[in-house]
Design an enzyme around this catalytic site. Structure first.
Site, PDB file in Angstrom:
ATOM      1  N   HIS A   1      -1.615  -5.619   1.399  1.00  0.00           N
ATOM      2  CA  HIS A   1      -2.868  -6.346   1.183  1.00  0.00           C
ATOM      3  C   HIS A   1      -2.562  -7.757   0.699  1.00  0.00           C
ATOM      4  O   HIS A   1      -1.606  -7.967  -0.050  1.00  0.00           O
ATOM      5  CB  HIS A   1      -3.704  -5.633   0.106  1.00  0.00           C
ATOM      6  CG  HIS A   1      -4.810  -6.501  -0.439  1.00  0.00           C
ATOM      7  ND1 HIS A   1      -6.027  -6.614   0.184  1.00  0.00           N
ATOM      8  CD2 HIS A   1      -4.848  -7.343  -1.515  1.00  0.00           C
ATOM      9  CE1 HIS A   1      -6.778  -7.490  -0.496  1.00  0.00           C
ATOM     10  NE2 HIS A   1      -6.093  -7.940  -1.533  1.00  0.00           N
TER      11      HIS A   1
ATOM     12  N   LYS B   1       0.843  -1.198   0.000  1.00  0.00           N
ATOM     13  CA  LYS B   1       0.000   0.000   0.000  1.00  0.00           C
ATOM     14  C   LYS B   1       0.883   1.255   0.000  1.00  0.00           C
ATOM     15  O   LYS B   1       2.104   1.168   0.227  1.00  0.00           O
ATOM     16  CB  LYS B   1      -0.927  -0.065   1.217  1.00  0.00           C
ATOM     17  CG  LYS B   1      -1.897  -1.272   1.173  1.00  0.00           C
ATOM     18  CD  LYS B   1      -2.769  -1.339   2.425  1.00  0.00           C
ATOM     19  CE  LYS B   1      -3.742  -2.514   2.366  1.00  0.00           C
ATOM     20  NZ  LYS B   1      -4.619  -2.563   3.580  1.00  0.00           N
TER      21      LYS B   1
ATOM     22  N   ASN C   1      -1.718  -0.256   7.309  1.00  0.00           N
ATOM     23  CA  ASN C   1      -1.168  -1.589   7.578  1.00  0.00           C
ATOM     24  C   ASN C   1      -0.339  -2.177   6.426  1.00  0.00           C
ATOM     25  O   ASN C   1      -0.186  -3.378   6.293  1.00  0.00           O
ATOM     26  CB  ASN C   1      -2.267  -2.539   8.077  1.00  0.00           C
ATOM     27  CG  ASN C   1      -3.377  -2.737   7.064  1.00  0.00           C
ATOM     28  OD1 ASN C   1      -3.303  -2.230   5.949  1.00  0.00           O
ATOM     29  ND2 ASN C   1      -4.398  -3.490   7.443  1.00  0.00           N
TER      30      ASN C   1
HETATM   31  P1  IDP Z   1      -7.420  -7.388   5.485  1.00  0.00           P
HETATM   32  O1  IDP Z   1      -6.650  -6.343   4.717  1.00  0.00           O
HETATM   33  O2  IDP Z   1      -6.614  -7.922   6.645  1.00  0.00           O
HETATM   34  O3  IDP Z   1      -8.007  -8.466   4.621  1.00  0.00           O
HETATM   35  P2  IDP Z   1     -10.129  -6.288   5.639  1.00  0.00           P
HETATM   36  O4  IDP Z   1     -11.077  -6.504   6.777  1.00  0.00           O
HETATM   37  O5  IDP Z   1     -10.413  -6.986   4.353  1.00  0.00           O
HETATM   38  O6  IDP Z   1      -8.655  -6.623   6.193  1.00  0.00           O
HETATM   39  O7  IDP Z   1     -10.064  -4.721   5.393  1.00  0.00           O
HETATM   40  C1  IDP Z   1      -9.418  -4.230   4.258  1.00  0.00           C
HETATM   41  C2  IDP Z   1      -8.584  -3.025   4.647  1.00  0.00           C
HETATM   42  O8  IDP Z   1      -9.443  -1.980   5.094  1.00  0.00           O
HETATM   43  C3  IDP Z   1      -7.620  -3.236   5.825  1.00  0.00           C
HETATM   44  O9  IDP Z   1      -6.404  -3.861   5.454  1.00  0.00           O
HETATM   45  C4  IDP Z   1      -7.417  -1.831   6.302  1.00  0.00           C
HETATM   46  O10 IDP Z   1      -6.505  -1.116   5.448  1.00  0.00           O
HETATM   47  C5  IDP Z   1      -8.813  -1.229   6.101  1.00  0.00           C
HETATM   48  N1  IDP Z   1      -9.594  -1.329   7.337  1.00  0.00           N
HETATM   49  C6  IDP Z   1     -10.270  -2.400   7.801  1.00  0.00           C
HETATM   50  N2  IDP Z   1     -10.862  -2.137   8.984  1.00  0.00           N
HETATM   51  C7  IDP Z   1     -10.582  -0.855   9.261  1.00  0.00           C
HETATM   52  C8  IDP Z   1     -10.903   0.027  10.349  1.00  0.00           C
HETATM   53  O11 IDP Z   1     -11.587  -0.340  11.313  1.00  0.00           O
HETATM   54  N3  IDP Z   1     -10.402   1.284  10.280  1.00  0.00           N
HETATM   55  C9  IDP Z   1      -9.646   1.724   9.258  1.00  0.00           C
HETATM   56  N4  IDP Z   1      -9.313   0.943   8.222  1.00  0.00           N
HETATM   57  C10 IDP Z   1      -9.765  -0.326   8.220  1.00  0.00           C
HETATM   58 MG    MG Z   2      -9.486  -8.390   3.125  1.00  0.00          MG
END
Ligand code: IDP
Ligand code: MG
Length: 160
Positions: free
Chosen positions: A126, A20, A123
């Protein structure tokens, strides 16, 4: 030979991994690619890419009702990302383990997010969450012909 033919007919699992914009800005591109390389997966596609808004929205369409969705789209489109396709048996689940939990504070040390990030909204990487989504996301982010067809000389030293 039979095994080779079987391998050719069978679809090998692929996952879409993306560094990212924070990972790119923080100079973590080499470090992150290196973890997948060292594990022994096969790199099939790689590019630095400025993601347009509509692609980010399509990629994360399952999250569009979530309150953080607009911020997520701004984040993903805020600078270049590194798009990758990695291949190998079990690559989807294994890559998720290498990446670690969504919230970096909960991610285990030794994982990419556990070692290199502190916040869910930053984070760094992806990874697809299922083989079907791996296929879908590689189709979204890569054009026909952008994936390389090659075999690694390491394969016989990784797979018996
Ligand atoms: P993942 O990336 O671990 O699969 P997902 O639940 O699919 O997690 O969420 C996609 C992305 O959305 C996350 O990696 C993060 O960047 C963002 N995200 C998810 N939950 C939150 C939140 O509560 N606050 C801010 N960003 C979030
Ligand atoms: Mg995801």
């Amino acid at each position: 030979l039979l095994r080779k033919i079987f391998f050719f007919v069978q679809e090998v699992e692929q996952t879409y991994i993306m560094i990212k914009p924070d990972g790119v800005q923080r100079g973590l591109v080499g470090e992150i690619i290196s973890r997948f390389e060292k594990k022994g997966f096969l790199l099939k596609g790689l590019k630095l890419f400025q993601c347009p808004k509509d692609l980010a929205q399509e990629h994360y369409k399952d999250l569009k009702e979530r309150p953080f969705f607009p911020n997520l789209i701004d984040y993903i489109t805020s600078g270049p990302v590194v798009c990758m396709a990695w291949e190998g048996d079990g690559v989807v689940a294994s890559a998720r383990k290498l990446i670690g939990a969504t919230n970096p504070l909960q991610a285990e040390p030794g994982t990419i997010r556990g070692d290199l990030a502190v916040q869910t909204g930053r984070n760094v990487v992806h990874g697809s969450d299922s083989p079907d989504n791996g296929k879908r996301e590689i189709g979204l982010w890569f054009k026909e012909g952008e994936l390389a067809q090659w075999e690694s000389v390491q394969t016989p030293w990784l797979i018996e």
